[in-house]
Design a protein around this motif. Structure first.
Motif, short mmCIF file in Angstrom:
data_model
loop_
_atom_site.label_atom_id
_atom_site.label_comp_id
_atom_site.label_asym_id
_atom_site.label_seq_id
_atom_site.Cartn_x
_atom_site.Cartn_y
_atom_site.Cartn_z
N UNK A 147 0.35 -1.21 -0.41
CA UNK A 147 -0.53 -0.46 0.16
C UNK A 147 0.84 1.01 -0.06
N UNK A 148 1.77 1.41 0.59
CA UNK A 148 2.77 2.77 0.94
C UNK A 148 3.32 2.86 -0.63
N UNK A 149 4.11 1.87 -1.42
CA UNK A 149 4.47 1.92 -2.91
C UNK A 149 3.25 1.69 -3.52
N UNK A 150 2.52 1.65 -3.23
CA UNK A 150 1.22 1.72 -4.36
C UNK A 150 0.72 3.90 -4.04
N UNK A 151 0.76 4.61 -2.66
CA UNK A 151 0.00 5.47 -2.68
C UNK A 151 1.04 6.53 -2.92
N UNK A 152 2.69 5.80 -2.77
CA UNK A 152 2.92 7.01 -2.70
C UNK A 152 3.34 8.04 -4.10
N UNK A 153 3.17 7.41 -4.92
CA UNK A 153 2.84 8.69 -5.93
C UNK A 153 1.84 9.62 -6.04
N UNK A 154 0.93 8.84 -5.25
CA UNK A 154 -0.19 9.87 -5.59
C UNK A 154 -0.63 11.08 -4.74
N UNK A 155 -1.72 11.95 -5.07
CA UNK A 155 -2.10 12.81 -4.27
C UNK A 155 -2.51 12.64 -3.21
N UNK A 156 -2.52 14.21 -2.23
CA UNK A 156 -3.36 13.45 -0.98
C UNK A 156 -4.37 13.17 -0.67
N UNK A 157 -5.52 13.80 -1.24
CA UNK A 157 -6.93 13.16 -1.09
C UNK A 157 -7.02 12.17 -1.41
N UNK A 158 -6.24 11.65 -2.44
CA UNK A 158 -6.20 10.27 -2.45
C UNK A 158 -5.72 8.87 -1.38
N UNK A 159 -4.60 9.54 -0.95
CA UNK A 159 -4.16 9.43 0.18
C UNK A 159 -4.94 8.86 1.20
N UNK A 160 -5.97 10.64 1.36
CA UNK A 160 -6.89 10.38 2.46
C UNK A 160 -8.27 9.25 2.40
N UNK A 161 -8.72 9.19 1.00
CA UNK A 161 -9.80 8.77 1.12
C UNK A 161 -9.37 7.02 1.59
N UNK A 162 -8.38 6.58 0.78
CA UNK A 162 -8.15 5.79 1.23
C UNK A 162 -8.20 5.03 2.11
#
Length: 211
Positions: A147-162
């Protein structure tokens, strides 16, 4: 003698087997319910295009229609059409969210078993080698790192949603399906409001024309 503190292996095996079968049945039911997206999408799109066309007609013929509907009636008709279009656009966003989730889920379901099978084969060889050397190794997949590797390049709002979704549904084996069903529920709500606003527009238009 069996340790009374530990569950009977046969009972545990039976419990896991039943849960896996039940979860698979529920997943297939959720998957089947996703087919309802297509007719709802067609309806929302048709009504959104129709409302936009009627709004364009009202604006293009406002001078004539104000004389028929009255200023207040014309204003209410315009507001109701705008509300119908707004609800349609919101429904479209939830439709897009549900469709993206569905496609990602299908892609993961196709690729993940192949990756897991390859890992299990390698894991067996590593465990066999470790057993010969008398050492213990943790060979399981580290989901935290995945999950950490997958979310690393994502925007902050996507990380918050996940993070929010994991907190809310993290313990459910149907997490991916639940998120899609939530989007479909909201899709149904806003498509209903879209239809209701358009129907009220028709009623208000007729009432304003005859009064």
């Amino acid at each position: 003698m069996t340790d009374p503190q530990k569950p009977d292996p046969l009972l545990e095996w039976n419990r896991l087997s039943r849960e896996n079968a039940e979860n698979a049945i529920v997943s297939s039911m959720f998957e089947a319910s996703s087919t309802a997206i297509e007719p709802i999408e067609a309806f929302v799109t048709w009504l959104l295009v129709g409302a936009a066309a009627v709004a364009s007609f009202l604006l293009g013929n406002s001078d004539k229609l104000v004389a028929i509907l009255g200023q207040r009636g014309f204003l209410w008709c315009g507001l109701l059409l705008a509300a119908s279009c707004l609800f349609g656009l919101i429904a479209k966003t939830y439709l897009l969210k549900a469709e993206i989730g569905h496609r990602i889920g299908r892609a993961v379901a196709e690729v993940l078993p192949l990756q897991l099978k390859s890992h299990e084969e390698t894991e067996e060889r590593i465990q066999a080698a470790a057993s010969q050397r008398g050492i213990e190794l943790e060979t399981g997949i580290r989901m935290e790192r995945v999950l950490s590797e997958f979310l690393a390049p994502m925007p902050h709002f996507v990380k918050w949603l996940v993070a929010r979704s994991l907190k809310k549904h993290g313990n459910s084996p149907q997490m991916a399906h639940l998120l899609r069903i939530e989007s479909m529920n909201r899709l149904g709500l806003f498509s209903f409001l879209q239809s209701l606003a358009f129907l009220v527009f028709i009623v208000v238009g007729f009432v304003a024309a005859v009064t």
